[in-house]
Write an enzyme that holds these catalytic residues in place. Structure first.
Site, PDB file in Angstrom:
ATOM      1  N   PRO A  86       0.889  -1.321  -0.094  1.00  0.00           N
ATOM      2  CA  PRO A  86       0.221  -0.082  -0.052  1.00  0.00           C
ATOM      3  C   PRO A  86       0.794   1.190  -0.029  1.00  0.00           C
ATOM      4  CG  PRO A  86      -0.221  -1.071   1.909  1.00  0.00           C
ATOM      5  CD  PRO A  86       0.526  -1.967   1.195  1.00  0.00           C
ATOM      6  N   GLU A 113       2.670  -8.296   8.269  1.00  0.00           N
ATOM      7  CA  GLU A 113       3.121  -6.547   8.292  1.00  0.00           C
ATOM      8  C   GLU A 113       3.775  -6.329   6.867  1.00  0.00           C
ATOM      9  OE1 GLU A 113       1.949  -4.391  10.232  1.00  0.00           O
ATOM     10  OE2 GLU A 113       0.509  -6.016  11.093  1.00  0.00           O
ATOM     11  N   ARG A 151      -4.233  -6.674 -20.513  1.00  0.00           N
ATOM     12  CA  ARG A 151      -5.210  -6.002 -21.611  1.00  0.00           C
ATOM     13  C   ARG A 151      -4.305  -5.329 -22.700  1.00  0.00           C
ATOM     14  NH1 ARG A 151     -10.477  -5.503 -20.482  1.00  0.00           N
ATOM     15  NH2 ARG A 151     -10.588  -3.516 -21.629  1.00  0.00           N
ATOM     16  N   ASP A 166     -11.045   2.560 -23.833  1.00  0.00           N
ATOM     17  CA  ASP A 166     -11.318   2.408 -22.463  1.00  0.00           C
ATOM     18  C   ASP A 166     -11.091   3.657 -21.763  1.00  0.00           C
ATOM     19  OD1 ASP A 166     -12.134  -0.198 -22.227  1.00  0.00           O
ATOM     20  OD2 ASP A 166     -10.092  -0.803 -21.665  1.00  0.00           O
TER      21      ASP A 166
HETATM   22  C1  LIG Z   1      -1.734  -6.215   5.683  1.00  0.00           C
HETATM   23  S1  LIG Z   1      -0.707  -5.652   4.085  1.00  0.00           S
HETATM   24  C2  LIG Z   1       0.497  -5.071   5.282  1.00  0.00           C
HETATM   25  C3  LIG Z   1       0.489  -3.443   5.185  1.00  0.00           C
HETATM   26  C4  LIG Z   1       1.261  -2.670   6.176  1.00  0.00           C
HETATM   27  N1  LIG Z   1       1.343  -3.117   7.448  1.00  0.00           N
HETATM   28  C5  LIG Z   1       1.242  -1.268   6.013  1.00  0.00           C
HETATM   29  O1  LIG Z   1       0.516  -0.796   6.909  1.00  0.00           O
HETATM   30  O2  LIG Z   1       1.750  -0.387   5.167  1.00  0.00           O
HETATM   31  C6  LIG Z   1      -0.225  -7.003   3.748  1.00  0.00           C
HETATM   32  C7  LIG Z   1       0.211  -7.224   2.095  1.00  0.00           C
HETATM   33  O3  LIG Z   1      -0.879  -7.154   1.499  1.00  0.00           O
HETATM   34  C8  LIG Z   1      -0.610  -6.439   0.245  1.00  0.00           C
HETATM   35  N2  LIG Z   1      -1.398  -5.073   0.262  1.00  0.00           N
HETATM   36  C9  LIG Z   1      -1.991  -4.525   1.043  1.00  0.00           C
HETATM   37  N3  LIG Z   1      -2.680  -3.337   0.565  1.00  0.00           N
HETATM   38  C10 LIG Z   1      -2.068  -3.285  -0.580  1.00  0.00           C
HETATM   39  C11 LIG Z   1      -2.230  -2.297  -1.754  1.00  0.00           C
HETATM   40  N4  LIG Z   1      -3.182  -1.218  -1.358  1.00  0.00           N
HETATM   41  N5  LIG Z   1      -1.835  -2.535  -2.772  1.00  0.00           N
HETATM   42  C12 LIG Z   1      -0.861  -3.524  -3.167  1.00  0.00           C
HETATM   43  N6  LIG Z   1      -0.676  -4.549  -2.230  1.00  0.00           N
HETATM   44  C13 LIG Z   1      -1.270  -4.204  -0.934  1.00  0.00           C
HETATM   45  C14 LIG Z   1       1.078  -6.229   0.570  1.00  0.00           C
HETATM   46  O4  LIG Z   1       1.636  -7.072  -0.375  1.00  0.00           O
HETATM   47  C15 LIG Z   1       1.299  -6.296   1.859  1.00  0.00           C
HETATM   48  O5  LIG Z   1       2.497  -6.591   2.235  1.00  0.00           O
END
Ligand SMILES: C[S@@+](CC[C@H](N)C(=O)[O-])C[C@H]1O[C@@H](n2cnc3c(N)ncnc32)[C@H](O)[C@@H]1O
Length: 236
Positions: A86, A113, A151, A166
């Site tokens: 994220p 995490e 795509r 698109d």
């Molecule tokens: C629970 S999340 C970890 C979030 C992290 N603790 C933080 O607050 O930034 C676990 C995994 O989900 C994926 N993930 C979660 N949200 C995402 C997003 N918006 N975009 C891409 N991957 C995401 C990533 O691979 C991440 O390592």
């Protein structure tokens, strides 16, 4: 395009076998190489995560299994390495198009995490987010990323023109679309679409695309150069 995916949940990627993507994989326009992170555990318990240094919530995916999994992909097939997070650059249509030109891509789908920062520092070329929200795992983000990229790969979508039309391709959202019946619950299809006048239909579609963008995503209009006609329409 060859896509390697490092994940704790390879079974989630069965979703790739459906629809146009599934057909592309069958034709081998796209190959998917799933790597189960658990196979690279450093101990007999299959451990791949551990508590964060310094204390705190949750678990962190350990560096050694991740490194081993990355090294299990030959260097020629590894290509560009993406960590889904994220905290990464937000995925966009133009980013998906750029990535679709690569021959090899490796995607790390995190859990808990996230992954040990040293893997990001030493092996990851780019971090990508699919939006400002937190998923429990990178698998769903990987599916979205792969679909968006696919795509743009020639032959994946039967009619390549539909990709060019698109939303976001020209910087605008696409306008509304209708199909049969002409009347549904007292709501009729706009007359112009039944007129058979292709020039008028094209003009209507362009206007709708502009108006819809103004209503729903006005900030997108700052990114493109509008014609005088478009500015007049928005003012009206
Ligand atoms: C629970 S999340 C970890 C979030 C992290 N603790 C933080 O607050 O930034 C676990 C995994 O989900 C994926 N993930 C979660 N949200 C995402 C997003 N918006 N975009 C891409 N991957 C995401 C990533 O691979 C991440 O390592």
């Amino acid at each position: 395009m060859n896509i390697n995916i490092i994940t704790l949940f390879p079974e989630i990627f069965v979703a790739l076998n459906s629809g146009l993507l599934g057909q592309a994989i069958e034709r081998k326009d796209i190959t998917i190489n799933l790597l189960d992170l658990r196979d690279c555990s450093m101990n007999k318990h299959g451990q791949v995560d551990d508590k964060p240094y310094g204390g705190g919530e949750g678990m962190v995916l350990m560096a050694e299994p991740l490194e081993q999994s990355i090294k299990n992909i030959s260097e020629t097939k590894r290509g560009h390495v993406i960590n889904l997070s994220p905290q990464g650059e937000k995925l966009s249509q133009s980013k998906a198009q750029e990535l679709s030109k690569l021959d090899n891509l490796t995607i790390i789908a995190g859990r808990y995490e996230g992954i040990d920062e040293r893997i990001i520092n030493q092996y990851v070329d780019e971090e990508i987010s699919i939006g400002d929200f937190v998923l429990s795992g990178g698998e769903f983000a990987a599916l979205a990323l792969i679909d968006a990229c696919a795509r743009f790969i020639p032959g994946v979508i039967g009619n390549q023109k539909s990709v060019d039309l698109d939303s976001f391709s020209s910087g605008l959202l696409k306008g509304p679309v209708f199909t049969r019946p002409e009347k549904f619950n007292n709501e009729s299809v706009p007359d112009v679409l039944l007129s058979g006048n292709h020039a008028r239909i094209q003009e209507w579609r362009e206007d709708q695309s502009l108006l819809r963008t103004m209503e729903r995503r006005p900030e997108l209009l700052n990114e493109i150069k509008l014609t005088k006609k478009q500015i007049k329409l928005l003012e009206d």
